[in-house]
Design an enzyme around this catalytic site. Sequence first.
Site, mmCIF file in Angstrom:
data_model
loop_
_atom_site.group_PDB
_atom_site.id
_atom_site.type_symbol
_atom_site.label_atom_id
_atom_site.label_comp_id
_atom_site.label_asym_id
_atom_site.label_seq_id
_atom_site.Cartn_x
_atom_site.Cartn_y
_atom_site.Cartn_z
ATOM 1 C CE LYS A 38 -3.583 12.391 5.944
ATOM 2 N NZ LYS A 38 -2.784 13.522 6.490
ATOM 3 C CG LEU A 151 -4.410 16.523 20.981
ATOM 4 C CD1 LEU A 151 -4.944 16.147 19.605
ATOM 5 C CD2 LEU A 151 -5.359 16.066 22.076
ATOM 6 C CG PHE A 247 8.141 16.163 30.278
ATOM 7 C CD1 PHE A 247 8.529 16.388 28.972
ATOM 8 C CD2 PHE A 247 6.827 15.805 30.524
ATOM 9 C CE1 PHE A 247 7.635 16.248 27.934
ATOM 10 C CE2 PHE A 247 5.913 15.664 29.492
ATOM 11 C CZ PHE A 247 6.319 15.885 28.185
ATOM 12 N NE ARG A 249 12.324 7.064 32.172
ATOM 13 C CZ ARG A 249 11.960 5.888 31.656
ATOM 14 N NH1 ARG A 249 10.678 5.629 31.446
ATOM 15 N NH2 ARG A 249 12.873 4.990 31.326
ATOM 16 C CB CYS A 258 5.081 20.007 19.495
ATOM 17 S SG CYS A 258 3.541 19.449 18.736
ATOM 18 C CE LYS A 323 4.944 10.560 22.130
ATOM 19 N NZ LYS A 323 4.150 11.236 23.183
ATOM 20 N NE ARG A 330 5.548 15.338 12.241
ATOM 21 C CZ ARG A 330 4.314 15.787 12.502
ATOM 22 N NH1 ARG A 330 3.902 16.915 11.958
ATOM 23 N NH2 ARG A 330 3.525 15.119 13.322
#
Length: 440
Positions: A38, A151, A247, A249, A258, A323, A330
């Site tokens: 990486k 974020l 938030f 919908r 998270c 999303k 995750r």
Amino acid sequence: MPALRVTVIGTGYVGLTTGACLASLGHFVVCADADPHKVERLREARVDILEPGLPETVRDALDADRLDFTGDTAAAVTEADVVFLCLPTPMGAGGAADLAAVEAVAGQIREVLPPGCVVVNKSTVPVGTCERVAALLGRADVAVVSNPEFLREGRAVHDFLHPDRIVIGAADRDAARRVAGLYAELDAPLVLTDPASAELTKYAANFFLAMKLSFANNLATVCERFGADIADVAEGIGRDPRIGSAFLRPGPGWGGSCLPKDTHALLTACDRAGVDFPLLRATIETNVTHQRRLVEQVAAACGRGEDGSLHGVRLALYGLTFKAGTSDLRDSPALAVARLLRERGAELTAYDPALRERRPDLSDLVTLVDDPVRAAEGVAACVVLTEWPELRDLDWAAIAARMAGHEVHDFRNLLDADRLARAGLIWQGIGRAAAPTRVA
């Protein structure tokens, strides 16, 4: 404030965005990661994270000689003014946050931190972690500060450079001012507080968002029962500034990197502290119940026998990421619904535009294809699980021609029911009025 020398440990979504954006603000940043492959790719500005603007930000910072990458964590901190810990804190046993990575790195850098350095917890960590890290470091000349991130994946660079608030929790005011100085060029309210309050702020924010989503999903069920339209109800209440439209919908449940782990971590912490938090518990339980209800909807339409078995029923899933705008799987609610469908015996084929080149191994759950029309071959129904805008413009007539059935279960209320009807399909959303009759 003059440019500072910053080390960021960890190059995931938060770490890489933090490092690249701080470099774009004029600081000199070294990002350390234990994965040598990486590190080499990042030195060549090859970013494997699907995040708008991040590859360009990394490349520009490298070209300006303000950003570098290394696999030597200890060496990376020896001249740092500020060290950010951007490490994974996944859900551990019993729902508590697993701090193994944070604690391991604290041990690695303890002896090599320069005097006067500030260590910043950027990771989402339980209340008391600042004190825990300070104890592990055992350095009276090194301050530990909490600076939680807010974020959104898919908007991480924008959110870092245009924050709605910057929260810094520190017992040492000089250390707090140094961390605040890193963001001096950004126009955002600054919340200076103690470490415990900063740590709890992050958990409280994610819990509130999860609660709002559970509310919206439960409200969609109420709308179906009473013949109301969730879109209109959400607009009607969302225009109240005390509530807000974000938030509200409905969807296939909430998830991602998270919200699930943070709500469980907060609930576990409350349980251990003897604090009853029924609203938080209900928020989590409602999410699971909602996903089961959606599976029942599919089973009622496509199942076999009185028990609604889906054994041998072929279904096409559209969207697997948690999303749109990210390749992150995750704790994806789409995968949670897919697992419930698979447990009922369904045979699943899936298409996701973010996974055409990044092909994770999901063979135990779904057959992943790179053609949305091919995904519909012989299926009884299509199920929309991620709100990818491009799904609206698929060739739904071609998809209908490949299907064995006619049902489209749109668990994002994304598609145009009239357009699907013209293609010969029956649209079924959540919390919405009845769809147009299928056009033969």
